[in-house]
Write an enzyme that holds these catalytic residues in place. Structure first.
Site, PDB file in Angstrom:
ATOM      1  N   HIS A 178       0.644  -1.229  -0.126  1.00 41.09           N
ATOM      2  CA  HIS A 178      -0.043   0.038  -0.114  1.00 41.09           C
ATOM      3  C   HIS A 178       0.958   1.193  -0.116  1.00 41.09           C
ATOM      4  O   HIS A 178       0.294   2.323  -0.406  1.00 41.09           O
ATOM      5  CB  HIS A 178      -1.105  -0.029   1.060  1.00 41.09           C
ATOM      6  CG  HIS A 178      -0.373   0.025   2.511  1.00 41.09           C
ATOM      7  ND1 HIS A 178       0.049  -1.146   3.068  1.00 41.09           N
ATOM      8  CD2 HIS A 178      -0.213   1.010   3.446  1.00 41.09           C
ATOM      9  CE1 HIS A 178       0.547  -0.409   4.468  1.00 41.09           C
ATOM     10  NE2 HIS A 178       0.208   0.995   4.284  1.00 41.09           N
ATOM     11  N   LYS A 182       0.293   5.507  -2.029  1.00 44.74           N
ATOM     12  CA  LYS A 182       0.365   6.791  -1.603  1.00 44.74           C
ATOM     13  C   LYS A 182       0.433   7.876  -2.440  1.00 44.74           C
ATOM     14  O   LYS A 182       1.444   7.625  -3.564  1.00 44.74           O
ATOM     15  CB  LYS A 182       1.348   6.800  -0.687  1.00 44.74           C
ATOM     16  CG  LYS A 182       1.034   6.066   0.859  1.00 44.74           C
ATOM     17  CD  LYS A 182       2.186   6.306   1.934  1.00 44.74           C
ATOM     18  CE  LYS A 182       1.608   5.403   3.016  1.00 44.74           C
ATOM     19  NZ  LYS A 182       0.741   6.103   3.809  1.00 44.74           N
ATOM     20  N   GLU A 216       7.126   4.701  13.743  1.00 41.02           N
ATOM     21  CA  GLU A 216       5.575   4.502  14.375  1.00 41.02           C
ATOM     22  C   GLU A 216       5.769   4.740  15.883  1.00 41.02           C
ATOM     23  O   GLU A 216       6.904   4.348  16.363  1.00 41.02           O
ATOM     24  CB  GLU A 216       5.354   3.097  14.006  1.00 41.02           C
ATOM     25  CG  GLU A 216       5.148   2.826  12.428  1.00 41.02           C
ATOM     26  CD  GLU A 216       4.382   1.169  12.423  1.00 41.02           C
ATOM     27  OE1 GLU A 216       3.279   0.965  12.153  1.00 41.02           O
ATOM     28  OE2 GLU A 216       5.350   0.334  12.380  1.00 41.02           O
ATOM     29  N   HIS A 240       8.060  -2.725   2.055  1.00 42.16           N
ATOM     30  CA  HIS A 240       7.629  -1.159   2.221  1.00 42.16           C
ATOM     31  C   HIS A 240       8.927  -0.279   1.741  1.00 42.16           C
ATOM     32  O   HIS A 240       8.972   0.687   0.923  1.00 42.16           O
ATOM     33  CB  HIS A 240       6.942  -0.510   3.067  1.00 42.16           C
ATOM     34  CG  HIS A 240       5.758  -1.081   3.542  1.00 42.16           C
ATOM     35  ND1 HIS A 240       4.738  -1.616   2.736  1.00 42.16           N
ATOM     36  CD2 HIS A 240       5.256  -1.711   4.799  1.00 42.16           C
ATOM     37  CE1 HIS A 240       3.970  -2.437   3.376  1.00 42.16           C
ATOM     38  NE2 HIS A 240       4.073  -2.247   4.466  1.00 42.16           N
TER      39      HIS A 240
END
Ligand code: NAD
Length: 484
Positions: A178, A182, A216, A240
């Site tokens: 994903h 973006k 994160e 990623h």
């Protein structure tokens, strides 16, 4: 700024795992936003399929809750939600059983785009593919969307590729990452390849180094047992961060089409040098005021799994020889922040006295929390008093450009699902890319296992282990701050 919507053909989209967390937080709200944008054509159908005991009405209630909670933007119009819910139905099925599949075959239409989203655990990917084939549910142009993780190492990724290839052509398989959906990540390609400004500087002659950060604040609590078998390398870097690295480092493709882009990304992965032991720092978070330690979260007192990873890489080709790429990612860090920084070299000759220190041009690509880019340039501080220099950002953030309409930036998942329906694989990983990434990652993990490598502990809420700072400091460089 008006949002431009490209219409898509009518479709049947089956979401296996349609009652799961991903469907609830991302897929259903994303589809609803596309519906509101006018992109879901008349007659489009979304079929949630899972093991749970739902009927159509119950599933629509589930979807309504999901949309009200997770669909962002000014779109909470009850009438629109009801209209969208009319496209939804539910089908109860067990991915490992044989009941119900013939009935699913009966309800699928052959004259529309067929897409099957595997939003289930990875052990179900192959069984689902097999059943779609065995029960003649998927037509020759049907698409399957496969979630992460795609394999655990090279061997398992190869096996999964082979299992899927037994029933589907590569052009039918959409391996999702994903991060590629973006807006800013795609904008990175446009900035690089649609402007003359950057590309001449985009090489080892002018770029000092590149930093890629995915930080994160959350820990692994809740999914600690799963994460403990994976770690930051498998969970974040192999997919990623490497995908971001590929887009930054790749050569300009001849065309913006799926295979031209993916060929160039693959070449980057294949050009990666093995990483030296001293160029990797693994970390694990300690307990902090806001939560338990990694060890407690993972419920494994002997765990040596990394919740943090920083590394220095080299892309061994003409463009990048001598320019290091620094990657870092971690949990329970100071702020939630994902960004890429392209740090340019100093001018070769500086004429403004001793004001050069700590000054360099940087292009910062912000992925989260606020998508956008800024280019840091040096200008003269206004006013009298000699030539005082200051750095200012040339802000290309979407919030600035779009104002209130920033809400309308599509979420990565909604864009990617529509790409599937359109049949555009550009932003999906090809099988050989995934295998090449594992082939590079596997020996590093094996090295840790062979050496019994112990992660360095770091404080929750910090920027990671001290040693990770040293990775840069020892070469006279510094990480950008991890702050909001
Ligand atoms: P989840 O556990 O919340 O949901 C799993 C779904 O699969 C449920 O709908 C369940 O009913 C269904 N299911 C389980 N066994 C089944 C069976 N035998 N037959 C049919 N259906 C079955 O999982 P999730 O968090 O939604 O994740 C789904 C996939 O997406 C996983 O591969 C995960 O790694 C990936 N993913 C999730 C997230 C996320 O934010 N949740 C993010 C990235 C990737």
């Amino acid at each position: 700024m008006a949002t431009h919507v490209i219409p898509v053909d009518p479709f049947d989209l089956v979401i296996f795992g349609g009652t799961g967390d991903l469907a609830k937080r991302k897929i259903l709200p994303g589809l609803f936003r596309r519906f509101v944008a006018g992109q879901m054509p008349e007659g489009a159908r979304v079929i949630g399929a899972a093991r749970g005991e739902f009927d159509d009405a119950g599933y629509r209630d589930f979807a309504r809750d999901a949309i009200e909670k997770y669909a962002h933007g000014k779109i909470h119009d009850k009438g629109k939600i009801n209209d969208f819910l009319n496209c939804l139905s539910y089908f109860r099925i067990d991915a490992l059983g044989d009941g119900g599949w013939k009935d699913l075959a009966k309800i699928m239409r052959k004259d529309v785009v067929q897409a099957f989203y595997f939003s289930v655990g990875p052990r179900l990917f192959a069984p689902l593919a097999e059943r779609l084939h065995k029960y003649k549910i998927a037509g020759p142009d049907a698409r399957i969307v496969v979630e992460k993780p795609f394999g655990h190492d090279l061997e398992s990724a190869r096996a999964l590729n082979a299992e899927l290839a037994a029933y589907f052509k590569e052009t039918q398989i959409y391996r999702i990452d994903h991060y590629l959906g973006k807006e800013t990540v795609q904008n990175l390609m446009v900035v690089r390849f649609a402007n003359i400004l950057f590309e001449p500087l985009w090489n080892a002659q002018y770029v000092d180094h590149i930093q890629i950060t995915v930080a994160e604040t959350v820990g692994v609590g809740g999914r600690g047992a799963y994460y403990d078998k994976s770690g930051a390398m498998r969970d974040m870097v192999q997919n990623h961060l490497m995908q971001l690295l590929c887009l930054i480092a790749m050569e300009p493709p001849a065309h913006f089409d799926p295979d031209s882009v993916r060929d160039e990304k693959l070449k980057v992965i294949r050009a990666l040098d093995p990483v030296e032991v001293e160029d990797i720092v693994r970390g694990q978070y300690r307990a902090g005021p806001d939560g338990p330690s990694y060890i407690e979260d993972a419920e494994n007192p002997d765990s040596t799994t990394e919740s943090y990873l920083a590394m220095k890489l080299h892309v061994s080709n003409w463009r990048w020889s001598g320019t290091p790429f620094y990657l870092r990612t971690g949990k329970r860090l100071r702020a939630r922040k994902s960004e890429i920084a392209v740090v340019f070299k100093d001018p070769p000759h500086f004429i403004f006295g001793d004001q050069q220190e700590q000054r360099c041009n940087e292009l910062i690509i912000h992925l989260q929390p606020n998508e956008g880019m800024d280019l840091r340039v040096t200008i003269k501080e206004p006013g009298p008093g000699g030539m005082r220099l200051m750095d200012v950002p040339l802000d290309m953030s979407f919030a600035e450009t779009l104002g209130d309409e920033v809400d309308d930036i599509p979420d990565a998942y909604e864009r990617l699902v529509m790409d599937v329906i359109r049949g555009d694989q550009t932003l999906f990983m090809r099988g050989d890319e995934v295998e090449a990434a594992w082939a590079w990652v596997d020996p590093i993990i094996k090295g840790w296992q062979d050496r019994g490598d112990q992660p360095k502990l770091y404080d929750a809420g910090s920027s990671g282990p001290e040693d990770a700072l040293m990775l840069m400091h020892r070469e006279g460089r510094r990480w950008r701050e991890i702050s909001e």
